[in-house]
Write a protein that holds these residues in place. Structure first.
Motif, PDB file in Angstrom:
ATOM      1  N   PRO A 188     -18.008  34.218 -10.876  1.00 55.37           N
ATOM      2  CA  PRO A 188     -17.343  35.238 -10.048  1.00 55.37           C
ATOM      3  C   PRO A 188     -15.863  34.934  -9.858  1.00 55.37           C
ATOM      4  CG  PRO A 188     -18.772  33.817  -8.717  1.00 55.37           C
ATOM      5  CD  PRO A 188     -19.074  33.509 -10.140  1.00 55.37           C
ATOM      6  N   GLY A 189     -15.054  35.961 -10.006  1.00 54.03           N
ATOM      7  CA  GLY A 189     -13.608  35.822  -9.813  1.00 54.03           C
ATOM      8  C   GLY A 189     -12.852  35.386 -11.042  1.00 54.03           C
ATOM      9  N   LYS A 190     -13.545  34.981 -12.113  1.00 54.16           N
ATOM     10  CA  LYS A 190     -12.853  34.533 -13.321  1.00 54.16           C
ATOM     11  C   LYS A 190     -12.345  35.754 -14.085  1.00 54.16           C
ATOM     12  CE  LYS A 190     -14.256  30.913 -15.582  1.00 54.16           C
ATOM     13  NZ  LYS A 190     -13.054  30.061 -15.557  1.00 54.16           N
ATOM     14  N   GLU A 191     -11.061  35.772 -14.374  1.00 55.63           N
ATOM     15  CA  GLU A 191     -10.450  36.905 -15.054  1.00 55.63           C
ATOM     16  C   GLU A 191     -10.501  36.726 -16.566  1.00 55.63           C
ATOM     17  OE1 GLU A 191      -6.519  37.434 -13.582  1.00 55.63           O
ATOM     18  OE2 GLU A 191      -7.155  37.893 -11.525  1.00 55.63           O
ATOM     19  N   ASP A 192     -10.544  37.844 -17.262  1.00 48.68           N
ATOM     20  CA  ASP A 192     -10.575  37.850 -18.717  1.00 48.68           C
ATOM     21  C   ASP A 192      -9.151  37.805 -19.258  1.00 48.68           C
ATOM     22  OD1 ASP A 192     -12.586  37.883 -20.741  1.00 48.68           O
ATOM     23  OD2 ASP A 192     -11.825  39.816 -21.403  1.00 48.68           O
ATOM     24  N   ASP A 193      -8.918  36.961 -20.258  1.00 53.48           N
ATOM     25  CA  ASP A 193      -7.606  36.864 -20.892  1.00 53.48           C
ATOM     26  C   ASP A 193      -7.674  37.563 -22.246  1.00 53.48           C
ATOM     27  OD1 ASP A 193      -5.209  36.220 -22.052  1.00 53.48           O
ATOM     28  OD2 ASP A 193      -5.269  34.092 -21.541  1.00 53.48           O
ATOM     29  N   GLU A 194      -7.090  38.747 -22.307  1.00 51.73           N
ATOM     30  CA  GLU A 194      -7.158  39.556 -23.531  1.00 51.73           C
ATOM     31  C   GLU A 194      -6.402  38.916 -24.690  1.00 51.73           C
ATOM     32  OE1 GLU A 194      -8.887  42.222 -24.121  1.00 51.73           O
ATOM     33  OE2 GLU A 194      -9.656  42.541 -22.087  1.00 51.73           O
ATOM     34  N   ASN A 195      -5.510  37.973 -24.405  1.00 45.86           N
ATOM     35  CA  ASN A 195      -4.726  37.336 -25.462  1.00 45.86           C
ATOM     36  C   ASN A 195      -5.499  36.239 -26.184  1.00 45.86           C
ATOM     37  OD1 ASN A 195      -2.344  38.863 -25.009  1.00 45.86           O
ATOM     38  ND2 ASN A 195      -1.890  37.587 -23.226  1.00 45.86           N
ATOM     39  N   GLU A 245     -23.647  22.930  -8.819  1.00 50.54           N
ATOM     40  CA  GLU A 245     -23.005  22.709 -10.115  1.00 50.54           C
ATOM     41  C   GLU A 245     -23.210  23.892 -11.057  1.00 50.54           C
ATOM     42  OE1 GLU A 245     -23.595  19.860 -13.998  1.00 50.54           O
ATOM     43  OE2 GLU A 245     -24.272  19.134 -12.060  1.00 50.54           O
ATOM     44  N   LEU A 246     -24.383  24.510 -11.006  1.00 49.73           N
ATOM     45  CA  LEU A 246     -24.720  25.560 -11.962  1.00 49.73           C
ATOM     46  C   LEU A 246     -24.649  26.966 -11.377  1.00 49.73           C
ATOM     47  CD1 LEU A 246     -27.633  23.634 -13.646  1.00 49.73           C
ATOM     48  CD2 LEU A 246     -25.602  24.453 -14.815  1.00 49.73           C
ATOM     49  N   ASP A 247     -24.392  27.067 -10.081  1.00 53.34           N
ATOM     50  CA  ASP A 247     -24.311  28.379  -9.453  1.00 53.34           C
ATOM     51  C   ASP A 247     -23.269  29.272 -10.114  1.00 53.34           C
ATOM     52  OD1 ASP A 247     -26.319  28.546  -7.679  1.00 53.34           O
ATOM     53  OD2 ASP A 247     -25.179  27.889  -5.922  1.00 53.34           O
ATOM     54  N   GLN A 248     -22.092  28.725 -10.391  1.00 52.76           N
ATOM     55  CA  GLN A 248     -21.017  29.520 -10.984  1.00 52.76           C
ATOM     56  C   GLN A 248     -21.470  30.124 -12.307  1.00 52.76           C
ATOM     57  OE1 GLN A 248     -17.166  29.622 -10.621  1.00 52.76           O
ATOM     58  NE2 GLN A 248     -17.644  29.576  -8.451  1.00 52.76           N
ATOM     59  N   TYR A 249     -22.132  29.308 -13.114  1.00 57.54           N
ATOM     60  CA  TYR A 249     -22.617  29.814 -14.398  1.00 57.54           C
ATOM     61  C   TYR A 249     -23.655  30.912 -14.199  1.00 57.54           C
ATOM     62  CZ  TYR A 249     -25.576  30.159 -18.489  1.00 57.54           C
ATOM     63  OH  TYR A 249     -26.343  30.648 -19.523  1.00 57.54           O
ATOM     64  N   ARG A 250     -24.657  30.633 -13.350  1.00 61.64           N
ATOM     65  CA  ARG A 250     -25.749  31.602 -13.189  1.00 61.64           C
ATOM     66  C   ARG A 250     -25.265  32.911 -12.580  1.00 61.64           C
ATOM     67  NH1 ARG A 250     -29.118  26.863 -11.384  1.00 61.64           N
ATOM     68  NH2 ARG A 250     -28.567  27.488  -9.275  1.00 61.64           N
ATOM     69  N   GLN A 251     -24.195  32.857 -11.795  1.00 60.83           N
ATOM     70  CA  GLN A 251     -23.657  34.062 -11.159  1.00 60.83           C
ATOM     71  C   GLN A 251     -22.609  34.764 -12.014  1.00 60.83           C
ATOM     72  OE1 GLN A 251     -22.246  32.882  -7.284  1.00 60.83           O
ATOM     73  NE2 GLN A 251     -24.209  31.972  -6.714  1.00 60.83           N
ATOM     74  N   GLY A 252     -22.359  34.246 -13.207  1.00 60.72           N
ATOM     75  CA  GLY A 252     -21.401  34.892 -14.096  1.00 60.72           C
ATOM     76  C   GLY A 252     -19.958  34.567 -13.805  1.00 60.72           C
ATOM     77  N   MET A 296     -18.829  21.210 -31.700  1.00 62.86           N
ATOM     78  CA  MET A 296     -19.797  21.713 -30.732  1.00 62.86           C
ATOM     79  C   MET A 296     -19.216  22.783 -29.808  1.00 62.86           C
ATOM     80  SD  MET A 296     -22.920  20.781 -30.978  1.00 62.86           S
ATOM     81  CE  MET A 296     -23.439  21.371 -29.375  1.00 62.86           C
ATOM     82  N   GLN A 297     -18.014  22.581 -29.309  1.00 63.46           N
ATOM     83  CA  GLN A 297     -17.447  23.537 -28.364  1.00 63.46           C
ATOM     84  C   GLN A 297     -16.924  24.794 -29.056  1.00 63.46           C
ATOM     85  OE1 GLN A 297     -15.979  19.957 -25.521  1.00 63.46           O
ATOM     86  NE2 GLN A 297     -14.899  21.866 -25.250  1.00 63.46           N
ATOM     87  N   TRP A 298     -16.781  24.729 -30.357  1.00 65.70           N
ATOM     88  CA  TRP A 298     -16.460  25.937 -31.118  1.00 65.70           C
ATOM     89  C   TRP A 298     -17.738  26.702 -31.448  1.00 65.70           C
ATOM     90  CZ3 TRP A 298     -11.656  27.820 -32.302  1.00 65.70           C
ATOM     91  CH2 TRP A 298     -10.570  26.972 -32.016  1.00 65.70           C
ATOM     92  N   LEU A 299     -18.787  25.969 -31.782  1.00 70.00           N
ATOM     93  CA  LEU A 299     -20.042  26.617 -32.145  1.00 70.00           C
ATOM     94  C   LEU A 299     -20.733  27.193 -30.919  1.00 70.00           C
ATOM     95  CD1 LEU A 299     -21.191  26.815 -34.994  1.00 70.00           C
ATOM     96  CD2 LEU A 299     -22.718  24.920 -34.453  1.00 70.00           C
ATOM     97  N   PHE A 300     -20.531  26.549 -29.758  1.00 71.49           N
ATOM     98  CA  PHE A 300     -21.164  26.998 -28.518  1.00 71.49           C
ATOM     99  C   PHE A 300     -20.119  27.084 -27.400  1.00 71.49           C
ATOM    100  CE2 PHE A 300     -24.323  24.662 -31.033  1.00 71.49           C
ATOM    101  CZ  PHE A 300     -25.247  25.677 -31.251  1.00 71.49           C
ATOM    102  N   PRO A 301     -19.189  28.017 -27.516  1.00 71.07           N
ATOM    103  CA  PRO A 301     -18.132  28.136 -26.497  1.00 71.07           C
ATOM    104  C   PRO A 301     -18.699  28.654 -25.176  1.00 71.07           C
ATOM    105  CG  PRO A 301     -18.036  30.007 -27.994  1.00 71.07           C
ATOM    106  CD  PRO A 301     -19.071  29.063 -28.545  1.00 71.07           C
ATOM    107  N   LEU A 302     -18.074  28.219 -24.086  1.00 71.91           N
ATOM    108  CA  LEU A 302     -18.488  28.647 -22.751  1.00 71.91           C
ATOM    109  C   LEU A 302     -17.284  29.169 -21.984  1.00 71.91           C
ATOM    110  CD1 LEU A 302     -20.833  25.687 -21.730  1.00 71.91           C
ATOM    111  CD2 LEU A 302     -21.501  27.898 -22.697  1.00 71.91           C
ATOM    112  N   ARG A 303     -17.546  29.738 -20.846  1.00 73.21           N
ATOM    113  CA  ARG A 303     -16.477  30.232 -19.980  1.00 73.21           C
ATOM    114  C   ARG A 303     -16.081  29.175 -18.952  1.00 73.21           C
ATOM    115  NH1 ARG A 303     -18.414  35.453 -17.379  1.00 73.21           N
ATOM    116  NH2 ARG A 303     -16.225  35.636 -16.793  1.00 73.21           N
ATOM    117  N   GLU A 304     -16.336  27.923 -19.280  1.00 71.59           N
ATOM    118  CA  GLU A 304     -15.964  26.802 -18.424  1.00 71.59           C
ATOM    119  C   GLU A 304     -15.431  25.696 -19.298  1.00 71.59           C
ATOM    120  OE1 GLU A 304     -19.983  24.329 -17.735  1.00 71.59           O
ATOM    121  OE2 GLU A 304     -20.066  26.398 -17.023  1.00 71.59           O
ATOM    122  N   PHE A 305     -14.801  24.708 -18.693  1.00 72.95           N
ATOM    123  CA  PHE A 305     -14.144  23.646 -19.430  1.00 72.95           C
ATOM    124  C   PHE A 305     -15.144  22.658 -20.004  1.00 72.95           C
ATOM    125  CE2 PHE A 305     -10.763  25.344 -16.917  1.00 72.95           C
ATOM    126  CZ  PHE A 305      -9.650  25.226 -17.739  1.00 72.95           C
TER     127      PHE A 305
END
Length: 565
Positions: free
Chosen positions: A309-316, A300-307, A358-367
């Protein structure tokens, strides 16, 4: 997909306030054949209005004045309703009895007059500006955000009668050869609603009416397929990332109800009569004595701890950075971050009952669970933008400190991240023991810290909670989340292993003699380094009453052990 829409009285009222009859009730018949033409050559009000020969009424104006003097006067465009049926006449009657249904000969007359026909597009552009949009290509009808999009989108999300106006506007466009403008408009709104979360309240009308206003079946199906793909994607992501969290939340509600029986101590059992073997079995259900007691959370937490992987940045996507720079209010119905960090701080009832911040104050790179915020996934370029801005980066730490205060804690060392009890710790610990949804919040906070250079803050937080939960018995209900989730957010495998080893040592120490109740044990184990010191540390020389909240502390511990089984 969940229910994203404000329902009920507001929308019912909007339907009464504005035109609700611009789209025929039988969509299928209308898409195939169009509205029956009622040719009456004596009715020319719409053509005369578009030729600037007569005013709209009641209380109206000439169209040229509307398109010049009213444009940008958003308050007037919002509150005045009579002009809409004149500016966008359709074949169906509306609520303004002074306005006339559009006739085929009027369409011809307007299209044959260059100035009048030019006003068709100008009318559309004026309303796009009112909604925070603009045409980027007049040939294809492509739409983009206007410079004023933030304020206007926020308005559109709460102005439901404008959704009826938009339906009328789309039907009107087709009458004058702009059928091909509909799909780009609907695509733009769908993307804003489903990918960027900026126009989420429009989604219901977009799916039910605006898509259906399009005559071309292939275009309608394309848009419906897009909606289906997005909804399926969200459902899958929510299932993969949040299913367990929702399950935990449901379980927490049940636990909260159980714990609310504060005076019913008999229902908690009598741990003094529990044997050492029985106590050990209770602890074993949490696998605290096993080498891999947290391994089932690794995936469950591997994706987070590994940064990720494969998630692209959306410049918009810039909303999180704009929020942290105090340029954008969170939504729905939110505030600027400076307002939150000053006026919300210490307002514990508000911090507890309000969830969307909460999700504005502590945004994450996951849903997450707040739909409008969860599609504002944190982007790498936003992290850099926030950290490069001294005021914005300062708000990262201030946000953490505000929530620590909410939980009865405070930073004792901003360099190391060490935690200590705040002055309000008794009341706040008592609350935290019974407010289980805050355990999900803490998981989010810890992940957030790791994204902004505060990874080293996690271990001191986890160590502090373990001390309070196991040794001092003040936060017994946090133990499960602490060892199975908060500990596992730490990216250093070595730190995680050390903490697991320390937890096992402490639990083993508690199980080392025939006494069962933890508070009756020798309190000389330091969870932060695993040592058995043989003497109390200076801060532990307080009266035992200072280490336990009240008589409920032991009962809470016993109840916690029962819940593990």
């Amino acid at each position: 997909m969940g229910n994203y829409f404000s329902s009920g009285k507001n929308k019912e009222k909007a339907q009464k306030d504005d035109d609700s009859s611009s789209v025929p009730q039988n969509n299928a018949q209308w898409q195939q054949k169009g509205h029956p033409s009622k040719r009456n050559r004596h009715l020319t009000a719409n053509a005369r209005f578009y030729k600037n020969e007569m005013e709209s009424y009641p209380d109206g104006d000439f169209i040229e004045n509307i398109l010049t003097k009213w444009k940008g006067d958003y308050d007037r465009l919002e509150k005045h309703h009579g002009y809409i049926q004149w500016l966008f006449p359709t074949r169906g009657a509306g609520v303004n009895s002074y306005a006339q249904e559009l006739k085929s000969h009027e369409v011809e007359a307007i299209m044959d007059d260059p100035d009048a026909f030019d006003r068709v597009l100008r009318s559309y552009e004026m309303m796009l500006d009112f909604y925070g949009m603009e045409l980027s290509d007049k040939t294809t009808g492509e739409i983009r955000r206007a410079a004023n999009w933030k304020v206007r989108f926020q308005h559109l999300n709460g102005s439901y009668h404008n959704y009826l106006r938009i339906t009328r506007m789309l039907v009107f466009l087709e009458e004058f050869g702009y059928e091909h403008y509909k799909r780009p408009f609907v695509e733009f709104v769908l993307q804003e609603a489903m990918e960027h979360g900026t126009l989420i309240q429009t989604l219901e009308s977009c799916k039910r009416f605006w898509i259906e206003s399009i005559r071309i079946e292939e275009d309608r199906q394309h848009l419906k397929d897009y909606v289906h793909r997005m909804e399926t994607s969200y459902a899958s992501l929510n299932q993969n990332h949040n299913a367990e969290l929702f399950g935990r939340a449901d379980d927490m509600v049940k636990k909260s109800k159980d714990c609310s029986k504060e005076n019913d101590h008999e229902s908690l059992g009598n741990p003094e009569k529990m044997s050492k073997a029985e106590w050990r079995e209770k602890i074993k259900t949490l696998k605290l004595l096993e080498e891999d007691f947290s391994s089932h959370r690794q995936t469950e937490l591997d994706q987070y701890r590994q940064g990720y992987p494969g998630k692209e940045d959306d410049e918009n996507m810039r909303e999180n950075a704009q929020f942290y720079k105090n340029e954008l209010k969170f939504y729905p119905d939110g505030d600027l971050i400076e307002t939150i960090l000053t006026k919300y701080k210490g307002d514990y009832a508000r911090l507890e009952k309000q969830h969307d911040y909460m999700q504005w104050l502590f945004p994450l790179r996951e849903f997450g669970m707040n739909f409008t915020a969860k599609i504002h996934l944190l982007q790498r370029h936003e992290i850099k933008a926030i950290m490069d801005d001294p005021e914005a980066s300062g708000r990262v730490l201030r946000s953490y400190e505000m929530m620590l205060d909410f939980y009865g804690m405070e930073l004792s060392d901003k360099t190391t991240g060490e935690i200590r009890r705040a002055e309000n710790w008794r009341d706040r610990f008592h609350h935290l023991n019974r407010s289980y949804h805050n355990y999900l919040r803490i998981t989010r906070i810890l992940k957030f810290l790791g994204e902004f250079g505060y990874e080293h803050y996690k271990r001191p937080f986890v160590e502090f909670v373990l001390q309070e939960a196991i040794k001092k018995e003040t936060l017994p209900n946090t133990l499960e989340s602490c060892v199975l989730y908060w500990l596992e957010t730490i990216k250093s495998a070595q730190d995680r292993k050390q903490l697991r080893d320390n937890v096992r040592k402490l639990v083993t120490r508690y199980l080392s003699d025939e006494s069962v109740v933890p508070s009756e044990k020798d309190d000389n184990v330091d969870i932060s380094n695993g040592n058995q010191t043989g003497h109390r540390r200076p801060e532990e020389t307080e009266d035992k009453a200072e280490d336990s909240l009240d008589v409920r502390a032991n009962d809470e511990w016993r109840e916690k052990v029962k819940k593990f089984s």
